[in-house]
Design a protein around this motif. Structure first.
Motif, PDB file in Angstrom:
ATOM      1  N   SER A 106      -2.256  17.273   9.177  1.00 14.52           N
ATOM      2  CA  SER A 106      -2.358  17.748   7.807  1.00 14.52           C
ATOM      3  C   SER A 106      -1.672  16.783   6.867  1.00 14.52           C
ATOM      4  CB  SER A 106      -1.713  19.131   7.698  1.00 14.52           C
ATOM      5  OG  SER A 106      -1.669  19.544   6.349  1.00 14.52           O
ATOM      6  N   PRO A 107      -2.220  16.532   5.692  1.00 16.84           N
ATOM      7  CA  PRO A 107      -1.543  15.651   4.717  1.00 16.84           C
ATOM      8  C   PRO A 107      -0.164  16.139   4.340  1.00 16.84           C
ATOM      9  CG  PRO A 107      -3.826  16.069   4.084  1.00 16.84           C
ATOM     10  CD  PRO A 107      -3.531  17.008   5.216  1.00 16.84           C
ATOM     11  N   ASP A 108       0.095  17.427   4.453  1.00 16.80           N
ATOM     12  CA  ASP A 108       1.412  17.955   4.086  1.00 16.80           C
ATOM     13  C   ASP A 108       2.476  17.602   5.128  1.00 16.80           C
ATOM     14  OD1 ASP A 108       0.332  19.055   1.838  1.00 16.80           O
ATOM     15  OD2 ASP A 108      -0.102  20.979   2.804  1.00 16.80           O
ATOM     16  N   THR A 109       2.051  17.341   6.361  1.00 14.97           N
ATOM     17  CA  THR A 109       3.017  17.011   7.421  1.00 14.97           C
ATOM     18  C   THR A 109       3.228  15.520   7.594  1.00 14.97           C
ATOM     19  OG1 THR A 109       1.258  17.041   9.096  1.00 14.97           O
ATOM     20  CG2 THR A 109       2.413  19.105   8.677  1.00 14.97           C
ATOM     21  N   GLU A 110       2.372  14.683   7.052  1.00 14.86           N
ATOM     22  CA  GLU A 110       2.541  13.226   7.170  1.00 14.86           C
ATOM     23  C   GLU A 110       2.150  12.569   5.869  1.00 14.86           C
ATOM     24  OE1 GLU A 110       0.831   9.382   9.592  1.00 14.86           O
ATOM     25  OE2 GLU A 110       0.432  11.398  10.334  1.00 14.86           O
ATOM     26  N   ARG A 111       3.093  12.126   5.158  1.00 18.99           N
ATOM     27  CA  ARG A 111       2.853  11.385   3.924  1.00 18.99           C
ATOM     28  C   ARG A 111       3.253   9.944   4.160  1.00 18.99           C
ATOM     29  NH1 ARG A 111       0.529  13.732  -0.577  1.00 18.99           N
ATOM     30  NH2 ARG A 111       1.831  12.366  -1.842  1.00 18.99           N
ATOM     31  N   PRO A 112       2.437   8.905   3.833  1.00 17.22           N
ATOM     32  CA  PRO A 112       2.780   7.501   4.053  1.00 17.22           C
ATOM     33  C   PRO A 112       3.926   7.097   3.165  1.00 17.22           C
ATOM     34  CG  PRO A 112       0.773   7.682   2.745  1.00 17.22           C
ATOM     35  CD  PRO A 112       1.116   9.072   3.154  1.00 17.22           C
ATOM     36  N   GLN A 142      -5.862   8.038   2.229  1.00 16.70           N
ATOM     37  CA  GLN A 142      -5.595   7.744   0.821  1.00 16.70           C
ATOM     38  C   GLN A 142      -6.802   8.111  -0.052  1.00 16.70           C
ATOM     39  OE1 GLN A 142      -2.693   6.814  -0.533  1.00 16.70           O
ATOM     40  NE2 GLN A 142      -1.808   6.992   1.540  1.00 16.70           N
ATOM     41  N   ALA A 143      -8.001   7.942   0.474  1.00 19.52           N
ATOM     42  CA  ALA A 143      -9.191   8.372  -0.278  1.00 19.52           C
ATOM     43  C   ALA A 143      -9.218   9.885  -0.463  1.00 19.52           C
ATOM     44  CB  ALA A 143     -10.450   7.891   0.454  1.00 19.52           C
ATOM     45  N   TRP A 144      -8.735  10.637   0.540  1.00 19.04           N
ATOM     46  CA  TRP A 144      -8.621  12.097   0.422  1.00 19.04           C
ATOM     47  C   TRP A 144      -7.663  12.461  -0.698  1.00 19.04           C
ATOM     48  CZ3 TRP A 144     -10.774  16.146   3.394  1.00 19.04           C
ATOM     49  CH2 TRP A 144     -10.215  17.387   3.184  1.00 19.04           C
ATOM     50  N   PHE A 145      -6.487  11.759  -0.712  1.00 16.37           N
ATOM     51  CA  PHE A 145      -5.520  12.026  -1.793  1.00 16.37           C
ATOM     52  C   PHE A 145      -6.115  11.672  -3.159  1.00 16.37           C
ATOM     53  CE2 PHE A 145      -1.989  11.066   1.451  1.00 16.37           C
ATOM     54  CZ  PHE A 145      -2.076  12.345   1.968  1.00 16.37           C
ATOM     55  N   ALA A 146      -6.925  10.646  -3.193  1.00 18.02           N
ATOM     56  CA  ALA A 146      -7.531  10.219  -4.460  1.00 18.02           C
ATOM     57  C   ALA A 146      -8.769  11.021  -4.811  1.00 18.02           C
ATOM     58  CB  ALA A 146      -7.867   8.729  -4.385  1.00 18.02           C
ATOM     59  N   ALA A 204       0.834  -1.206   0.000  1.00 14.53           N
ATOM     60  CA  ALA A 204       0.000   0.000   0.000  1.00 14.53           C
ATOM     61  C   ALA A 204       0.867   1.254   0.000  1.00 14.53           C
ATOM     62  CB  ALA A 204      -0.915  -0.013   1.222  1.00 14.53           C
ATOM     63  N   GLN A 205       1.958   1.238   0.764  1.00 14.62           N
ATOM     64  CA  GLN A 205       2.862   2.388   0.757  1.00 14.62           C
ATOM     65  C   GLN A 205       3.506   2.581  -0.618  1.00 14.62           C
ATOM     66  OE1 GLN A 205       5.675   2.355   4.023  1.00 14.62           O
ATOM     67  NE2 GLN A 205       4.156   1.471   5.416  1.00 14.62           N
ATOM     68  N   ASP A 251      -0.862   5.860  -7.013  1.00 13.76           N
ATOM     69  CA  ASP A 251      -2.068   5.047  -7.163  1.00 13.76           C
ATOM     70  C   ASP A 251      -2.782   4.987  -5.802  1.00 13.76           C
ATOM     71  OD1 ASP A 251      -4.047   3.347  -7.918  1.00 13.76           O
ATOM     72  OD2 ASP A 251      -2.732   1.660  -8.458  1.00 13.76           O
ATOM     73  N   HIS A 252      -3.469   6.132  -5.456  1.00 14.73           N
ATOM     74  CA  HIS A 252      -4.081   6.218  -4.140  1.00 14.73           C
ATOM     75  C   HIS A 252      -5.340   5.367  -4.041  1.00 14.73           C
ATOM     76  CE1 HIS A 252      -1.262   9.343  -3.029  1.00 14.73           C
ATOM     77  NE2 HIS A 252      -1.576  10.030  -4.130  1.00 14.73           N
ATOM     78  N   HIS A 253      -5.999   5.127  -5.167  1.00 18.17           N
ATOM     79  CA  HIS A 253      -7.180   4.251  -5.138  1.00 18.17           C
ATOM     80  C   HIS A 253      -6.779   2.843  -4.687  1.00 18.17           C
ATOM     81  CE1 HIS A 253     -10.167   6.995  -6.807  1.00 18.17           C
ATOM     82  NE2 HIS A 253      -9.237   7.402  -7.694  1.00 18.17           N
ATOM     83  N   ALA A 254      -5.697   2.268  -5.255  1.00 14.69           N
ATOM     84  CA  ALA A 254      -5.237   0.934  -4.845  1.00 14.69           C
ATOM     85  C   ALA A 254      -4.791   0.928  -3.379  1.00 14.69           C
ATOM     86  CB  ALA A 254      -4.097   0.473  -5.744  1.00 14.69           C
ATOM     87  N   ALA A 255      -4.129   2.020  -2.969  1.00 14.86           N
ATOM     88  CA  ALA A 255      -3.711   2.100  -1.571  1.00 14.86           C
ATOM     89  C   ALA A 255      -4.919   2.152  -0.650  1.00 14.86           C
ATOM     90  CB  ALA A 255      -2.826   3.324  -1.366  1.00 14.86           C
ATOM     91  N   THR A 256      -5.979   2.851  -1.087  1.00 15.00           N
ATOM     92  CA  THR A 256      -7.201   2.923  -0.277  1.00 15.00           C
ATOM     93  C   THR A 256      -7.797   1.535  -0.087  1.00 15.00           C
ATOM     94  OG1 THR A 256      -7.655   5.151  -1.092  1.00 15.00           O
ATOM     95  CG2 THR A 256      -9.502   3.924  -0.131  1.00 15.00           C
ATOM     96  N   VAL A 257      -7.862   0.775  -1.163  1.00 20.59           N
ATOM     97  CA  VAL A 257      -8.453  -0.562  -1.086  1.00 20.59           C
ATOM     98  C   VAL A 257      -7.615  -1.474  -0.199  1.00 20.59           C
ATOM     99  CG1 VAL A 257      -9.064  -2.608  -2.429  1.00 20.59           C
ATOM    100  CG2 VAL A 257      -9.582  -0.315  -3.320  1.00 20.59           C
ATOM    101  N   LEU A 258      -6.293  -1.401  -0.320  1.00 18.96           N
ATOM    102  CA  LEU A 258      -5.415  -2.244   0.485  1.00 18.96           C
ATOM    103  C   LEU A 258      -5.550  -1.931   1.976  1.00 18.96           C
ATOM    104  CD1 LEU A 258      -2.163  -2.325  -1.695  1.00 18.96           C
ATOM    105  CD2 LEU A 258      -3.632  -4.259  -1.139  1.00 18.96           C
ATOM    106  N   TYR A 259      -5.538  -0.650   2.322  1.00 18.85           N
ATOM    107  CA  TYR A 259      -5.668  -0.291   3.734  1.00 18.85           C
ATOM    108  C   TYR A 259      -7.040  -0.677   4.270  1.00 18.85           C
ATOM    109  CZ  TYR A 259      -1.285   2.340   3.960  1.00 18.85           C
ATOM    110  OH  TYR A 259       0.038   2.699   3.981  1.00 18.85           O
ATOM    111  N   SER A 260      -8.062  -0.509   3.439  1.00 22.27           N
ATOM    112  CA  SER A 260      -9.416  -0.868   3.883  1.00 22.27           C
ATOM    113  C   SER A 260      -9.537  -2.367   4.122  1.00 22.27           C
ATOM    114  CB  SER A 260     -10.434  -0.409   2.834  1.00 22.27           C
ATOM    115  OG  SER A 260     -11.750  -0.789   3.210  1.00 22.27           O
TER     116      SER A 260
END
Length: 777
Positions: A771-777, A697-701, A669-670, A677-686
């Motif tokens: 904030s997404p800007d301070t923590e990116r996976p 990841q859904a926010w990024f997507a 997922a990372q 590919d944030h959609h795939a990461a969203t599915v994997l984490y879910s």
């Protein structure tokens, strides 16, 4: 009157003294249980079996049976109990199954009783309830029911088989009455079956004879039954009795046949060709290896001096008998090297010299050389069993061992030999998995000795350590180390190894002592073990600078396998105990190369710590080679983590090919997120149940529909606002050219309220989530 009373007492005492002690032992086999009755000699006996009780009767004997050892090796299943019968002349076996008891003699005095399940044929036939045989018979008695074949005057095969079965039985039974041929007009329903069986038997006999598998054993002429007067001797030294010939008075006994299969024929042919070169190993008598009787309580100097006086005679010729007695005296005191030197002077070879040579090796080295004269006697009774066990450096697991005899012999040894050989014997048992025998050996030592030797204390400490009693083991080892004996070195190695195994610290003083012992034992088999204990002990004590400095000094004299072992220990202790600066200094300088030979778990742990400290490039050399098992899977996970840390997500996915599990899916997922590919990461984490990461990841997507359905109210509200502004058309009514002031104020008031709601939603998100800007996976 007094004389009569005295005579009665003397007679009673004499009668009691005639009773002989007989030990009954047992052993379990796959399909039967064996009882061994250790009688003083062969004697007449009779076996009576009544349903669940079998009675072995020894007529006119006075025997005292010791049945305590019976159930030490077997459970009470087929045999419920073994007790002495009334009158000191019988032994009762209470059976717990539908079993039969068979018996035969072994050697000169051992009676063997086998208890096995009855077959269906035996259960259906009439069982012979009494078996009698005497001590003169050497073969196994036939106590199975005899097969009775029907016969009539026209069947030579059936009468022949019956006559042979009758003559082979040692039990007197009435002759079998011939079956008359039924009249033709009154045919029996079994007549056709019997006739068919008879014809089939005749055909099989004829077929076997034509193939050479059935041939006459002796001349087919009637003779009188006679017992052989002499024994024939084969080329291999085996005595064979001439078989008895049947008398002419017995029915249909003029033919004597021997049947064998083709396998029997070829096998016996090979054995007959090789039997001349076969050597039958026999068990030496106790008088040949009774070490405890080869010396007396007299002073050693006196005994040796008296033998040395007569050791040489006229013209300086060696007195062979005196030299042999001197060898035995040295062995009595445990002096193996001296016994070997004395043996070298004897010029007359014999089997006893081979036994004495092996005994000398046992006394000196703790074991004998390969193929010694002792190693073939593990299954023998008597004194030889103890020395056969000691002759092995490691006991075989596929050979029966007479443990009880060995322990009895050990218990009867002189005190100095028990102290010398006891720890060795216990270790021999322990190494072969005979834990109970090892414990019994230690109990014998404790029973006879008020103060145990250092070797015995070390052995008890090793036993405590194996049973999980680490504290007691360490205390005993410390006492042995402080004793400054010859076994202090082994105790020190064991003490340091136990601490390393348990992940505990090692005393700096013990580590330095190991270094001193290593210098003292240079060139000995203990040198490499002591160097390992020295360097690993320094690391486990926290003296990393000194340990690596000493390693650089000693490494040039160590073999490759010892170097690998020591490097593994140093790296393991460095990873587990050193601070970050010390760890990085020595890991990068001393262990940056040649890591492919080190154990996988150790290099994995080092690479993991380097990754945690932010040095993925430094961790890569520890992960280059593949390894097997769990360490191999962990290594692929670490490779993927290093690739992500280096900004190579596609390489991370390649490293994870074929790897399954939650940790692998997190890295995938990372990698997908890093590739955009944030959609795939969203599915994997879910799928893993990590909802916070999935929402991020859904926010990024920009998957607002997924966010609207989220349980997080703040995230759902902001997603609803964004979705509403993007998907719904602008429904704001046009303001007329000259609107009324009320309509304009209402419209502005609605816009202000919507703006305030959006601002509150954004503030809630910022407060609850980073904030997404301070923590990116």
């Amino acid at each position: 009157m007094r004389s009569l009373a005295l005579a009665c007492c003397v007679a009673a005492f004499a009668t009691a003294s005639l009773a002989q002690d007989v030990e009954v032992r047992s052993g379990r086999h796959d399909d039967f249980i064996r009882l061994i009755v250790d009688l003083p000699r062969r004697m007449d006996l009779k076996i009576e079996q009544r349903e669940d009780i079998a009675t072995v009767i020894f007529p006119d004997q006075q025997l005292t049976f010791d049945t305590d050892p019976v159930f030490r090796r077997i459970a009470r299943d087929r045999i419920l109990d073994v007790t002495a019968g009334p009158g000191k002349s019988s032994l009762e076996i209470r059976l717990g199954c539908r079993c039969e008891v068979s018996s035969f003699w072994h050697d000169s005095s051992l009676l063997v009783l086998d208890v096995r399940e009855r077959s269906d044929e035996v259960l259906a036939a009439d069982t012979v309830t009494e078996v009698e045989f005497s001590e003169q018979e050497n073969d196994r008695p036939i106590d199975k029911p005899r097969l009775k074949l029907p016969r009539n005057g026209s069947s030579f095969a059936a009468s022949l088989a019956n006559s042979q079965l009758q003559s082979a039985s040692p039990v007197e039974t009435p002759p079998i009455k011939p079956v008359d041929k039924p009249a033709e007009d009154k045919a029996s329903p079994n007549t056709e079956i019997v006739s068919e069986a008879r014809e089939r038997l005749v055909q099989q006999i004829g077929r076997a004879a034509s193939q050479g598998l059935l041939s006459p054993r002796s001349a087919l002429k009637p003779t009188i039954m006679t017992k052989p007067e002499a024994k024939e001797t084969t080329s291999g030294g085996l005595s064979v009795e001439t078989p008895e010939e049947p008398s002419a008075t017995q029915p249909k006994s003029i033919a004597n046949l021997r049947a064998q299969s083709s396998i029997d024929r070829d096998f016996l042919d090979v054995m007959n060709r090789r039997i001349g070169s076969m050597q039958i190993s026999s068990c030496p008598g106790d008088n040949r290896i009774d070490v405890g009787s080869w010396g007396t309580d007299a002073p050693f100097a006196q005994q040796v001096g008296s033998l040395r006086v007569v050791l040489t005679g006229e013209f300086d010729l060696l007195n062979q008998d005196a030299a042999l007695r001197l060898v035995k005296l040295y062995l009595y005191y445990g002096f193996g090297a001296e016994a070997e030197m004395a043996l070298a002077q004897i010029e007359q070879p014999s089997d006893d010299l081979a036994l004495l040579q092996s005994l000398a090796e046992v006394m000196e080295d703790g074991y004998a050389s390969t193929n010694s004269a002792l190693t073939t006697h593990l299954s023998c009774d008597g004194n030889i069993s103890l020395w056969a066990i000691l002759a092995y450096q490691s006991l075989p697991t596929d050979v029966p061992i007479e443990i009880d005899n060995a322990l009895r012999t050990f218990d009867a040894l002189p005190r100095h030999l028990r102290r010398h050989l006891g720890p060795t014997l216990s270790r021999r048992f322990l190494g072969a998995g005979y834990q109970e025998a090892s414990d019994k050996t230690l109990r014998i030592l404790k029973r006879h000795e008020e103060t145990l030797t250092a070797d015995a204390e070390l052995l008890i400490a090793e036993s405590d350590l194996a049973e999980g009693e680490a504290k007691q083991a360490v205390n005993r080892m410390n006492e042995v180390v402080a004793s400054n004996s010859e076994h202090s070195v082994d105790a020190l190695i064991g003490l340091i190894d136990a601490a390393l195994e348990a992940g505990q610290t090692v005393s700096f003083d013990h580590a330095v002592l190991a270094g001193a012992y290593a210098q003292e034992h240079r060139g000995s088999p203990l040198e490499n073990k002591l160097i390992r204990a020295y360097l690993a002990g320094l690391s486990a004590s926290g003296a990393f600078d000194q340990s690596y400095e000493e390693y650089s000094r000693l490494a040039t004299d160590l073999p490759p396998e010892a170097l690998t072992d020591i490097q593994s220990q140093l790296l393991h202790q460095l990873t587990q105990r050193a601070d970050d600066v010390t760890f990085l200094r020595f890991a990068l300088l001393k262990h940056s190369e040649h890591q492919q030979k080190l154990p996988g778990p150790i290099t994995n742990a080092t690479a993991s710590r380097l990754l945690d400290l932010g040095f993925p490039e430094a961790a890569r050399p520890f992960l280059e080679t593949d390894t097997l098992g769990d360490a191999g899977r962990a290594r692929r996970i670490l490779r993927a983590s290093a690739a992500l840390a280096e900004g190579r997500p596609r390489q991370a996915e390649l490293d994870l090919t074929g790897v399954e599990g939650r940790d692998a899916d997190q890295l995938r997922a990372q990698a997908r997120s890093a590739l955009g590919d944030h959609h795939a990461a969203t599915v994997l984490y879910s799928s893993m149940g990590e909802h916070d990461r999935s929402l991020r990841q859904a926010w990024f997507a920009e998957d607002w529909n997924r966010l609207v359905e989220s349980e997080d109210t703040a995230m759902a509200d902001i997603a609803a606002l964004v979705s509403l502004s993007e998907n719904e058309p602008d429904t704001t009514p046009e303001i007329p050219a000259n609107p009324k002031s009320e309509r304009v104020l209402a419209h502005n008031r609605e816009l202000i309220q919507q703006s305030l709601a959006a601002r509150d939603t954004i503030d809630a998100i910022l407060q609850r989530s980073p904030s997404p800007d301070t923590e990116r996976p």
